[in-house]
Scaffold this motif. Structure first.
Motif, PDB file in Angstrom:
ATOM      1  N   LEU A 178       0.854  -1.186   0.000  1.00 43.18           N
ATOM      2  CA  LEU A 178       0.000   0.000   0.000  1.00 43.18           C
ATOM      3  C   LEU A 178       0.889   1.235   0.000  1.00 43.18           C
ATOM      4  O   LEU A 178       1.939   1.255   0.658  1.00 43.18           O
ATOM      5  N   GLU A 179       0.454   2.251  -0.735  1.00 45.28           N
ATOM      6  CA  GLU A 179       1.200   3.500  -0.825  1.00 45.28           C
ATOM      7  C   GLU A 179       0.362   4.631  -0.264  1.00 45.28           C
ATOM      8  O   GLU A 179      -0.854   4.671  -0.459  1.00 45.28           O
ATOM      9  N   LEU A 180       1.015   5.535   0.423  1.00 45.63           N
ATOM     10  CA  LEU A 180       0.386   6.736   0.942  1.00 45.63           C
ATOM     11  C   LEU A 180       1.162   7.906   0.353  1.00 45.63           C
ATOM     12  O   LEU A 180       2.377   7.998   0.532  1.00 45.63           O
ATOM     13  N   LEU A 181       0.483   8.788  -0.375  1.00 45.03           N
ATOM     14  CA  LEU A 181       1.113   9.914  -1.054  1.00 45.03           C
ATOM     15  C   LEU A 181       0.639  11.221  -0.443  1.00 45.03           C
ATOM     16  O   LEU A 181      -0.538  11.349  -0.082  1.00 45.03           O
ATOM     17  N   HIS A 182       1.544  12.196  -0.337  1.00 38.99           N
ATOM     18  CA  HIS A 182       1.150  13.519   0.127  1.00 38.99           C
ATOM     19  C   HIS A 182       2.142  14.551  -0.395  1.00 38.99           C
ATOM     20  O   HIS A 182       3.257  14.215  -0.784  1.00 38.99           O
ATOM     21  N   GLN A 183       1.730  15.808  -0.397  1.00 43.42           N
ATOM     22  CA  GLN A 183       2.612  16.896  -0.824  1.00 43.42           C
ATOM     23  C   GLN A 183       3.665  17.147   0.253  1.00 43.42           C
ATOM     24  O   GLN A 183       3.420  16.943   1.439  1.00 43.42           O
ATOM     25  N   VAL A 184       4.836  17.644  -0.171  1.00 43.40           N
ATOM     26  CA  VAL A 184       5.930  17.871   0.773  1.00 43.40           C
ATOM     27  C   VAL A 184       5.597  18.940   1.809  1.00 43.40           C
ATOM     28  O   VAL A 184       6.197  18.955   2.882  1.00 43.40           O
ATOM     29  N   ASP A 185       4.658  19.817   1.502  1.00 38.26           N
ATOM     30  CA  ASP A 185       4.306  20.871   2.457  1.00 38.26           C
ATOM     31  C   ASP A 185       3.224  20.418   3.444  1.00 38.26           C
ATOM     32  O   ASP A 185       2.568  21.242   4.072  1.00 38.26           O
ATOM     33  N   ASN A 186       3.080  19.119   3.623  1.00 38.86           N
ATOM     34  CA  ASN A 186       2.117  18.564   4.566  1.00 38.86           C
ATOM     35  C   ASN A 186       2.849  17.649   5.554  1.00 38.86           C
ATOM     36  O   ASN A 186       2.735  16.420   5.484  1.00 38.86           O
ATOM     37  N   PRO A 187       3.628  18.240   6.481  1.00 43.49           N
ATOM     38  CA  PRO A 187       4.400  17.416   7.416  1.00 43.49           C
ATOM     39  C   PRO A 187       3.522  16.565   8.338  1.00 43.49           C
ATOM     40  O   PRO A 187       3.959  15.504   8.797  1.00 43.49           O
ATOM     41  N   ALA A 188       2.286  16.984   8.586  1.00 43.07           N
ATOM     42  CA  ALA A 188       1.400  16.169   9.416  1.00 43.07           C
ATOM     43  C   ALA A 188       1.138  14.816   8.754  1.00 43.07           C
ATOM     44  O   ALA A 188       1.069  13.790   9.429  1.00 43.07           O
ATOM     45  N   SER A 189       1.027  14.806   7.425  1.00 40.15           N
ATOM     46  CA  SER A 189       0.818  13.533   6.726  1.00 40.15           C
ATOM     47  C   SER A 189       2.047  12.640   6.812  1.00 40.15           C
ATOM     48  O   SER A 189       1.923  11.418   6.863  1.00 40.15           O
TER      49      SER A 189
END
Length: 182
Positions: A138-149
Motif C-alpha cells: 500500500l502506498e500513501l502519497l502527500h505533498q511535501v508541504d504537509n508534514p502532518a501527513s
C-alpha cells in the motif's frame, strides 16, 4: 454495506468506528470541508449538498465496483457519534500488487492520533481482505508541504520511499510512503 471496522481507544482518546458513508452524513461532510486546511490538500472540495451527494454516490459506486473503499471515521461523543475523518483505499485492482491509501482528518480531530489509528485499521483490513487477490503493498502519497501527513504515515507503519516530482493536479513535489504486507 455491512463492513464496519474499529480502532481501539487510547489512554487519551476514545475508540473509532469506520464504516461506509451514508446519506445522513451530508451535513457533517459539508462541515468538515469548510476547513481551509482540508480544502488546501483536497482535489475535489465539497461545497454544496449537490457536491456531498456526488461524493456519496462516488463512494457507493467505488464499493460496488470493488476498486475504491471509502470509510467515514466516527468518534463517540456526548451527543452521539461525530465524523472525525475519512480513510480511503483506492486504485485497487485484483492481481495488481499495490493500491493507494488516502485520508483526511476533520479540524476538531487533528493531533489526537485519529488519522494514524484509522489508517492502521484500514491497512490491516485491506491486507487481510485482498492479499489473496495479490495485494502486497500500500502506498500513501502527500505533498511535501504537509508534514502532518508524514507523521501519520510513519506512525501507521508506512516507510518513506521517495520524493515524487510535482505533476498536475498537484502543484508541489510529494512523498511516497510504503507499507508492505508481512
Amino acid at each position: 454495506m455491512s463492513i464496519v471496522l474499529t480502532a481501539a481507544p487510547t489512554s487519551t482518546a476514545p475508540g473509532l468506528l469506520l464504516r461506509p458513508w451514508r446519506d445522513e452524513d451530508v451535513e457533517e461532510l459539508l462541515a468538515a470541508y469548510r476547513d481551509p486546511v482540508l480544502r488546501r490538500f483536497t482535489r475535489r472540495p465539497v461545497d454544496t449538498t449537490a457536491d456531498a451527494a456526488a461524493f456519496l454516490r462516488r463512494s457507493r459506486q467505488g464499493w460496488a465496483a470493488g476498486r475504491r473503499f471509502s470509510f467515514a471515521v466516527l468518534e463517540p461523543g456526548p451527543d452521539g457519534e461525530r465524523l472525525v475523518a475519512q480513510v480511503l483505499l483506492k486504485e485497487f485492482l485484483p492481481g495488481r500488487g499495490h493500491a493507494e491509501l488516502g485520508y483526511w482528518t476533520a479540524a476538531s480531530a487533528r493531533g489526537r492520533g485519529v488519522a494514524s489509528r484509522a489508517t492502521v485499521a484500514v491497512t490491516e483490513w485491506a491486507f487481510a481482505r485482498f492479499a489473496a487477490a495479490g495485494l502486497t503493498r500500500l502506498e500513501l502519497l502527500h505533498q511535501v508541504d504537509n508534514p502532518a501527513s508524514c507523521r501519520v504515515a510513519e506512525k501507521s507503519g508506512y516507510a518513506f520511499q521517495e520524493v515524487l516530482p510535482a505533476r498536475p493536479p498537484f502543484p508541489r513535489d510529494g512523498h511516497r510512503h510504503v507499507r508492505r504486507h508481512r
